[in-house]
Design a protein around this motif. Structure first.
Motif, short mmCIF file in Angstrom:
data_model
loop_
_atom_site.label_atom_id
_atom_site.label_comp_id
_atom_site.label_asym_id
_atom_site.label_seq_id
_atom_site.Cartn_x
_atom_site.Cartn_y
_atom_site.Cartn_z
N GLY A 98 -34.66 0.13 -5.77
CA GLY A 98 -35.56 -1.01 -5.76
C GLY A 98 -35.10 -2.03 -4.75
N VAL A 99 -35.93 -3.05 -4.51
CA VAL A 99 -35.60 -4.07 -3.52
C VAL A 99 -34.32 -4.81 -3.91
N ALA A 100 -34.18 -5.10 -5.19
CA ALA A 100 -33.00 -5.84 -5.65
C ALA A 100 -31.71 -5.08 -5.43
N ASP A 101 -31.80 -3.78 -5.22
CA ASP A 101 -30.61 -2.95 -4.98
C ASP A 101 -30.31 -2.82 -3.49
N GLY A 102 -31.06 -3.54 -2.65
CA GLY A 102 -30.81 -3.50 -1.22
C GLY A 102 -31.87 -2.78 -0.41
N ALA A 103 -32.89 -2.23 -1.06
CA ALA A 103 -33.95 -1.51 -0.33
C ALA A 103 -35.03 -2.49 0.14
N TYR A 104 -34.63 -3.45 0.96
CA TYR A 104 -35.56 -4.50 1.39
C TYR A 104 -36.68 -3.96 2.28
N TRP A 105 -36.46 -2.81 2.89
CA TRP A 105 -37.51 -2.24 3.73
C TRP A 105 -38.77 -1.93 2.93
N GLN A 106 -38.63 -1.74 1.61
CA GLN A 106 -39.79 -1.43 0.78
C GLN A 106 -40.84 -2.54 0.81
N LEU A 107 -40.41 -3.76 1.05
CA LEU A 107 -41.35 -4.88 1.12
C LEU A 107 -42.38 -4.69 2.23
N LEU A 108 -42.00 -3.98 3.28
CA LEU A 108 -42.92 -3.75 4.39
C LEU A 108 -43.46 -2.31 4.40
N THR A 109 -42.58 -1.33 4.13
CA THR A 109 -43.05 0.06 4.18
C THR A 109 -44.12 0.34 3.14
N SER A 110 -44.05 -0.34 1.99
CA SER A 110 -45.04 -0.12 0.94
C SER A 110 -46.44 -0.54 1.39
N THR A 111 -46.53 -1.42 2.39
CA THR A 111 -47.84 -1.87 2.86
C THR A 111 -48.53 -0.83 3.74
N PHE A 112 -47.82 0.23 4.08
CA PHE A 112 -48.42 1.33 4.84
C PHE A 112 -48.52 2.60 3.99
N LEU A 113 -48.25 2.47 2.70
CA LEU A 113 -48.14 3.64 1.83
C LEU A 113 -49.35 3.78 0.92
N HIS A 114 -49.96 4.96 0.90
CA HIS A 114 -51.07 5.29 -0.01
C HIS A 114 -50.85 6.71 -0.51
N THR A 115 -51.28 6.96 -1.73
CA THR A 115 -51.20 8.32 -2.26
C THR A 115 -52.57 8.86 -2.66
N ARG A 116 -53.59 7.98 -2.68
CA ARG A 116 -54.94 8.42 -3.02
C ARG A 116 -55.86 8.19 -1.82
N LEU A 117 -56.67 9.18 -1.52
CA LEU A 117 -57.54 9.12 -0.35
C LEU A 117 -58.56 7.99 -0.47
N LEU A 118 -59.08 7.74 -1.67
CA LEU A 118 -60.07 6.68 -1.85
C LEU A 118 -59.45 5.31 -1.58
N HIS A 119 -58.24 5.11 -2.06
CA HIS A 119 -57.52 3.85 -1.81
C HIS A 119 -57.30 3.64 -0.31
N LEU A 120 -56.84 4.67 0.34
CA LEU A 120 -56.63 4.61 1.78
C LEU A 120 -57.93 4.35 2.51
N LEU A 144 -47.93 -0.24 -4.06
CA LEU A 144 -48.11 0.31 -2.72
C LEU A 144 -49.51 0.01 -2.22
N GLY A 145 -49.69 0.14 -0.91
CA GLY A 145 -51.01 -0.02 -0.31
C GLY A 145 -51.08 -1.17 0.68
N ALA A 146 -52.05 -1.07 1.58
CA ALA A 146 -52.25 -2.08 2.62
C ALA A 146 -53.09 -3.25 2.16
N SER A 147 -53.39 -3.31 0.85
CA SER A 147 -54.32 -4.33 0.36
C SER A 147 -53.82 -5.75 0.60
N GLY A 148 -52.51 -5.98 0.54
CA GLY A 148 -52.00 -7.32 0.82
C GLY A 148 -52.34 -7.75 2.23
N SER A 149 -52.16 -6.85 3.20
CA SER A 149 -52.51 -7.16 4.58
C SER A 149 -54.02 -7.35 4.74
#
Length: 301
Positions: free
Chosen positions: A131-153, A202-207
């Motif tokens: 998790g981010v609190a464990d040092g995985a700060y990249w997740q804050l940005l990489t998650s904004t490019f991540l989708h697992t469902r085609l409809l969401h994407l 996950l998802g680009a919805s924030g952007s």
């Protein structure tokens, strides 16, 4: 500057290729040029040196808010769509939501041992989910490019395709890209603070919501149809809170972040200091977001 030579017969030769006879001259410097050196101009031809000089001295067109006017305002949006599609394919190919790549890219405030909450990382082995609190700060940005469902994407990319070129045409490529990325980051920061510790987001919805917020600010600034954008935002927020499983934190954080970023860009005073003002404002938002992230990490530690 070299001078053309003329053979005994009086026929001029190209100033860049002395072995080639020519009767064509550059319309700017009047030097003889051969077909290989001709560059089309509004009237006649120019030589390569005059074309290069004109490119250096011609002032590039600017957008309404200080950015360089893009030749094709859809390029940045298409590149971002391509990145989202590429990540989607990579994640599916590596096992989807159960794969290691997904675990590394998705946003989780805190890490845990899969199937056994509370087990320390050192005792968990390969089942540890970071998790981010464990040092995985990249997740804050990489998650904004991540989708697992085609409809969401599909919905997110359709909104990007619709909103992106309009905003890039107004802001310029660099400012638009800063808006998109920073909006995603502010959305992730609100998720980090307000979402459950072990919930995956996950998802680009924030952007995308950041683009909605930016469109609202721009429309208000130019006296456009604010009501239509408010209705669109209202409908999307209703769906966000009405349907379970949608991250209201990311949507709301992206919306507020995008509005703040756009306000800095469009209300910056005109003149030679506008770019400095805009840059300082964006850095201030990035700094405040980073402080919020660090503070949340301290709370979760």
């Amino acid at each position: 500057m070299t001078q053309p030579s003329e053979p005994a017969g009086g026929v001029p030769t190209c100033y860049r290729h002395p072995d080639r006879e020519t009767y064509i001259r550059c319309q700017r410097c009047d030097r003889p040029i051969c077909p290989d050196c001709m560059r089309d101009a509004a009237v006649g031809f120019h030589c390569p040196e005059c074309v290069a000089e004109a490119a250096r001295t011609t002032r590039q067109a600017r957008t309404a808010y200080g950015g360089l006017r893009p030749g094709n305002a859809a390029i940045t949006s298409m590149v971002l769509i391509g990145v989202n599609l590429a990540v989607f394919v990579l994640v599916l190919g590596s096992g989807g939501s159960g794969g290691e790549l997904f675990r590394e890219l998705v946003l989780r405030p805190a890490g845990f041992c899969a199937g056994a909450f509370g087990v320390p990382e050192g005792q968990c082995g390969p089942t540890w989910v970071p998790g981010v609190a464990d040092g995985a700060y990249w997740q804050l940005l990489t998650s904004t490019f991540l989708h697992t469902r085609l409809l969401h994407l599909g919905f997110n990319m359709l909104a990007l395709y619709w909103l992106g070129p309009q905003l890039e045409l107004l802001l310029g490529r660099v400012r638009f890209l800063a808006l998109y990325l920073l909006s995603g980051l502010t959305g992730s920061a609100v998720v980090y603070w307000a979402a459950p510790e072990y919930q995956a987001t996950l998802g680009a919805s924030g952007s995308i919501y950041g683009l909605f917020g930016a469109m609202l600010v721009v429309a208000y600034k130019i006296g456009g149809q604010v009501q239509q954008i408010l209705v669109l935002i209202g409908v999307n927020l209703f769906i966000t809170f009405a349907i379970p499983g949608i991250s209201w934190q990311g949507h709301l954080g992206g919306l507020l972040g995008g509005a703040a970023i756009a306000a800095i860009l469009v209300y910056a005073p005109r003149g030679p200091r506008r770019t400095a003002f805009q840059t300082g404002g964006l850095l201030a938002i990035a700094l405040l977001t980073a402080i919020a992230i660090i503070a949340r990490t301290a709370v979760l530690a």
